[in-house]
Design an enzyme around this catalytic site. Sequence first.
Site, PDB file in Angstrom:
ATOM      1  N   LYS A 115      -1.938   3.549  -0.817  1.00  0.00           N
ATOM      2  CA  LYS A 115      -1.535   4.446   0.291  1.00  0.00           C
ATOM      3  C   LYS A 115      -0.257   5.238   0.007  1.00  0.00           C
ATOM      4  O   LYS A 115      -0.200   6.431   0.304  1.00  0.00           O
ATOM      5  CB  LYS A 115      -1.458   3.660   1.603  1.00  0.00           C
ATOM      6  CG  LYS A 115      -2.877   3.312   2.094  1.00  0.00           C
ATOM      7  CD  LYS A 115      -2.926   2.354   3.250  1.00  0.00           C
ATOM      8  CE  LYS A 115      -4.390   2.115   3.628  1.00  0.00           C
ATOM      9  NZ  LYS A 115      -4.664   0.851   4.243  1.00  0.00           N
ATOM     10  N   VAL A 126      -4.917  -5.913   0.268  1.00  0.00           N
ATOM     11  CA  VAL A 126      -5.708  -7.133   0.438  1.00  0.00           C
ATOM     12  C   VAL A 126      -6.303  -7.651  -0.883  1.00  0.00           C
ATOM     13  O   VAL A 126      -6.896  -8.723  -0.909  1.00  0.00           O
ATOM     14  CB  VAL A 126      -6.816  -6.979   1.513  1.00  0.00           C
ATOM     15  CG1 VAL A 126      -6.213  -6.772   2.893  1.00  0.00           C
ATOM     16  CG2 VAL A 126      -7.780  -5.852   1.164  1.00  0.00           C
TER      17      VAL A 126
END
Length: 305
Positions: free
Chosen positions: A64, A259
Site C-alpha cells: 500500500k 497479512v
Amino acid sequence: MEELLEQLLEECRPFTREGKVASYIPELAKSDPAGLGICVQCSDGRHYQAGDAEKRFTIQSVVKPMLLLLALMDNGEEYVRSRVGVEATGKPFDAINMTDQTLLSDHLNPMVNMGAIAMCSLIRGESYEHRYQRLLELVRTLAGDPDIALDEAVYQSERRTGSKNRALAYLLQTYGMLEDDVEQVLDCYFKCCSISVNSRDLARIGFTLANRGKPAQSDQRLFPGRYAHYVNAVLMTCGMYDGSGDFAVNVGVPAKSGVGGGIMAVVPTKMGIGIYSPALDQKGNSLAGIQVLTRLSQRLYLSIF
Ligand code: GLU
C-alpha cells in the site's frame, strides 16, 4: 549488529506459537507459522540479516505505501489528497467505513483496503494490467531486486475468495469514487498484493522512504523527498491497522504490515527494516514481528518520539 539480530530472534521465537497464519485467503494458510526473519538496511550501505531473511512471501498490504507513492508520482500531492484522505481509521484493514448515508473521499485511508483499491484507479496506465506492471517495476527498483515477481497461486486464491474486497470496491463505485470497471480494478489490486518479496526487499524499500527517495544501492533520487514525508506520515498513523497507536507507543517509527507476515519499518534518516513472521495477532499484524521491532527499537533508541 548481526549478533543482536540473532539474539532478538531467539528471544522472540516463542511468540510465533501465539499467533495464527491468515486463512481467509486459503493459499496463505499454507505458510509455516514458525517462520521468522529480519533484515536491516543501514545508511552506510550495509545490510544485516538473521533467520528466514531470504524466504519469499506475498507482500499483501505492505504494497500500500508503494501504491500511494506511485499515485503521488503520477498525479502530485494535491490531486491524490483530493481523492483519498489521510485520517487514521482506527478500524480493521477490510472495514466497511459506513457510519451514515454518505461515503466521502476524506473517509478513505490509503493504508486500508478501500483506500488502496481507490488508489489503483489513480495509477497511470493504458490498462489495469499495465498499471500493475508499473507498480511491480517500482517495487523492483526500490528494492534493487529485478527477480521480484507475482505469486500466481496466492493471486488466484485471492481472486477466488475476495468477496469482501469486491463489496468495498462496489461501494466505492456506488458513491462515485470508482469510475472504471470494478473487476479490472480489483484484479490490479489482487495482483499488487500477491507480489512475492523477502525481508531484504522490504528493508531496502523501507530505506528509500527513510532516506527521502534515495536507495542504499545508489545516489540517484527515485522520488521527491516530499513524497517520502507524505507516505511516512500516513504509515505512522495508520500503517499497523487498528494497532497503529500501540505500535507508535511501543516502537515509535512509521511501518506497514501485511497479512502475509511482512512488516516494513522506516527509521527516518537511519534505516529500513524488513520482517517476516506469518503468525498474526488478532488485528492481522505479525505477532513475533512486533515483538522483535519493540526490542530492537528499545535497544537502539529508534523511536522518533
Ligand atoms: N490482499 C489482502 C486483502 O485484501 C491484504 C490485506 C492485508 O494485508 O492487510 O485482504
